[in-house]
Design a protein around this motif. Sequence first.
Motif, PDB file in Angstrom:
ATOM      1  N   LEU A 179      11.528  -3.592 -11.876  1.00  0.00           N
ATOM      2  CA  LEU A 179      11.544  -2.133 -11.862  1.00  0.00           C
ATOM      3  C   LEU A 179      11.251  -1.570 -13.239  1.00  0.00           C
ATOM      4  CD1 LEU A 179      14.674  -1.284  -9.660  1.00  0.00           C
ATOM      5  CD2 LEU A 179      12.270  -1.132  -9.017  1.00  0.00           C
ATOM      6  N   THR A 180      10.506  -0.488 -13.252  1.00  0.00           N
ATOM      7  CA  THR A 180      10.309   0.295 -14.475  1.00  0.00           C
ATOM      8  C   THR A 180      11.489   1.252 -14.615  1.00  0.00           C
ATOM      9  OG1 THR A 180       9.128   2.053 -13.319  1.00  0.00           O
ATOM     10  CG2 THR A 180       7.811   0.186 -14.133  1.00  0.00           C
ATOM     11  N   ASP A 181      11.498   1.987 -15.742  1.00  0.00           N
ATOM     12  CA  ASP A 181      12.565   2.983 -15.918  1.00  0.00           C
ATOM     13  C   ASP A 181      12.522   4.019 -14.795  1.00  0.00           C
ATOM     14  OD1 ASP A 181      13.414   1.717 -18.187  1.00  0.00           O
ATOM     15  OD2 ASP A 181      12.371   3.069 -19.589  1.00  0.00           O
ATOM     16  N   ALA A 182      11.313   4.427 -14.414  1.00  0.00           N
ATOM     17  CA  ALA A 182      11.181   5.385 -13.316  1.00  0.00           C
ATOM     18  C   ALA A 182      11.680   4.781 -12.015  1.00  0.00           C
ATOM     19  CB  ALA A 182       9.718   5.827 -13.174  1.00  0.00           C
ATOM     20  N   ARG A 217       0.821  -1.207   0.000  1.00  0.00           N
ATOM     21  CA  ARG A 217       0.000   0.000   0.000  1.00  0.00           C
ATOM     22  C   ARG A 217       0.855   1.257   0.000  1.00  0.00           C
ATOM     23  NH1 ARG A 217      -1.163   3.028   4.036  1.00  0.00           N
ATOM     24  NH2 ARG A 217      -0.660   1.418   5.606  1.00  0.00           N
ATOM     25  N   ARG A 218       1.908   1.269   0.818  1.00  0.00           N
ATOM     26  CA  ARG A 218       2.757   2.461   0.903  1.00  0.00           C
ATOM     27  C   ARG A 218       3.528   2.702  -0.395  1.00  0.00           C
ATOM     28  NH1 ARG A 218       5.974   2.237   6.498  1.00  0.00           N
ATOM     29  NH2 ARG A 218       7.102   3.915   5.403  1.00  0.00           N
ATOM     30  N   ILE A 219       3.944   1.634  -1.079  1.00  0.00           N
ATOM     31  CA  ILE A 219       4.624   1.804  -2.364  1.00  0.00           C
ATOM     32  C   ILE A 219       3.639   2.347  -3.399  1.00  0.00           C
ATOM     33  CG2 ILE A 219       5.812   0.624  -4.246  1.00  0.00           C
ATOM     34  CD1 ILE A 219       7.458   1.004  -1.658  1.00  0.00           C
ATOM     35  N   GLN A 220       2.411   1.876  -3.367  1.00  0.00           N
ATOM     36  CA  GLN A 220       1.400   2.377  -4.296  1.00  0.00           C
ATOM     37  C   GLN A 220       1.113   3.850  -4.032  1.00  0.00           C
ATOM     38  OE1 GLN A 220      -2.145  -0.012  -4.549  1.00  0.00           O
ATOM     39  NE2 GLN A 220      -3.214   1.475  -5.854  1.00  0.00           N
ATOM     40  N   GLU A 221       1.050   4.231  -2.759  1.00  0.00           N
ATOM     41  CA  GLU A 221       0.840   5.645  -2.424  1.00  0.00           C
ATOM     42  C   GLU A 221       1.997   6.497  -2.923  1.00  0.00           C
ATOM     43  OE1 GLU A 221       0.303   5.575   1.774  1.00  0.00           O
ATOM     44  OE2 GLU A 221      -1.818   4.970   1.675  1.00  0.00           O
ATOM     45  N   ARG A 257       4.725   4.787 -12.395  1.00  0.00           N
ATOM     46  CA  ARG A 257       4.815   3.399 -11.954  1.00  0.00           C
ATOM     47  C   ARG A 257       6.275   3.079 -11.679  1.00  0.00           C
ATOM     48  NH1 ARG A 257       0.573  -0.038 -10.571  1.00  0.00           N
ATOM     49  NH2 ARG A 257       1.003  -2.199 -11.185  1.00  0.00           N
ATOM     50  N   LEU A 258       6.567   2.565 -10.475  1.00  0.00           N
ATOM     51  CA  LEU A 258       7.946   2.274 -10.092  1.00  0.00           C
ATOM     52  C   LEU A 258       8.327   0.824 -10.344  1.00  0.00           C
ATOM     53  CD1 LEU A 258       8.074   4.239  -6.717  1.00  0.00           C
ATOM     54  CD2 LEU A 258       8.963   4.962  -8.945  1.00  0.00           C
ATOM     55  N   MET A 259       7.374  -0.088 -10.276  1.00  0.00           N
ATOM     56  CA  MET A 259       7.675  -1.505 -10.463  1.00  0.00           C
ATOM     57  C   MET A 259       6.450  -2.251 -10.990  1.00  0.00           C
ATOM     58  SD  MET A 259       7.926  -2.602  -6.422  1.00  0.00           S
ATOM     59  CE  MET A 259       9.371  -1.573  -6.195  1.00  0.00           C
ATOM     60  N   GLN A 260       6.730  -3.259 -11.776  1.00  0.00           N
ATOM     61  CA  GLN A 260       5.681  -4.145 -12.252  1.00  0.00           C
ATOM     62  C   GLN A 260       5.592  -5.337 -11.305  1.00  0.00           C
ATOM     63  OE1 GLN A 260       3.767  -3.229 -14.605  1.00  0.00           O
ATOM     64  NE2 GLN A 260       4.965  -1.660 -15.707  1.00  0.00           N
ATOM     65  N   ARG A 261       4.365  -5.657 -10.864  1.00  0.00           N
ATOM     66  CA  ARG A 261       4.167  -6.748  -9.923  1.00  0.00           C
ATOM     67  C   ARG A 261       3.759  -8.012 -10.673  1.00  0.00           C
ATOM     68  NH1 ARG A 261       3.365  -1.226  -8.536  1.00  0.00           N
ATOM     69  NH2 ARG A 261       3.045  -0.973  -6.282  1.00  0.00           N
ATOM     70  N   SER A 262       4.243  -9.124 -10.163  1.00  0.00           N
ATOM     71  CA  SER A 262       3.758 -10.425 -10.609  1.00  0.00           C
ATOM     72  C   SER A 262       3.686 -11.315  -9.375  1.00  0.00           C
ATOM     73  CB  SER A 262       4.688 -11.036 -11.665  1.00  0.00           C
ATOM     74  OG  SER A 262       5.912 -11.455 -11.076  1.00  0.00           O
ATOM     75  N   THR A 263       3.163 -12.496  -9.530  1.00  0.00           N
ATOM     76  CA  THR A 263       3.038 -13.378  -8.369  1.00  0.00           C
ATOM     77  C   THR A 263       4.385 -13.854  -7.881  1.00  0.00           C
ATOM     78  OG1 THR A 263       2.745 -15.253  -9.882  1.00  0.00           O
ATOM     79  CG2 THR A 263       0.747 -14.172  -9.038  1.00  0.00           C
TER      80      THR A 263
END
Length: 300
Positions: free
Chosen positions: A59-62, A36-40, A48-54
Amino acid sequence: MMLDLNDIGLFVQVVRFGSFAEAGRHLGIPANTVSRRIQELEDQLGARLMQRSTRKLKLTDAGYELYGNSAAAVDGLHQAGEDLIAGARIPKGLIRVAMPADFFDFYKMEWVADFLAAHPQVRIEFVLSDAMADLIEEGIDVALRSTQTPSPNYVVRKILSRSIGLVASPSYLAARGMPTTLQDLTRHDCLFAPQARDYATWRLQGPDGVEEEVTVTGRVMANTAQAIRKAAIAGLGIALTPILGTADFAAGRLVPVLPHYMRRNLSMSVVYPNRTHLPLAVSAFIDSVVGKMRTEIMSA
């Protein structure tokens, strides 16, 4: 926009541990709270800072840019905190000490050497003056004073009580004679600190415990106890000086004058600005000074 630096630090830890769950486990935070805190943080940044998977985070470029720009700073802040914690356990740093000008006449420099040897990360700057230092204004950590401080913002730790008495050199007394009463001092040259007038009023307790006073004059004035002591040894007059030891008496440099007249219970105290969060180096130095003066000086 005001970013929460704690969230940036949390982002760095998530990258290093590779998952929300692992980062939360090491930091003692539930994984869903970490997510939640990373999403905030992403919402605040608008990126977007990272792509999530299971299985993993990517990490994205940002995300790479933020991690590259912030990881070293987060490590530096963490190290600064660790250094402060370590400094709270080990005496270290500079201590600024305000002392009377004659402090090292009765406090051995060898005692300072012993203290520094026991605390190799400590440095000391001595500010020697009989003037009353403003501890906070002048950045003084601790001071030794002969009187109680009037400031309620200071902590006063009494070391000992001492007396002050009258002394003179044998040569002066041979030339001018030994006073036999307190009022005889009005006919002698006396040594005292300069004031707005060319005389001083000395108040002393007599043999019956009753306080008496006498107004004295002299041809030499000085603003430090050490200068007055040296002037007395040189035969320039009678001095009213603290009695901490008998070295000058034993060496024949000075002799007591009217020894039944004394000013007793003059307090010597250690003074410092604040009781809370006192640096360990300062606390250790205070304990060292108090211990030396109470045992070795008073037994002299």
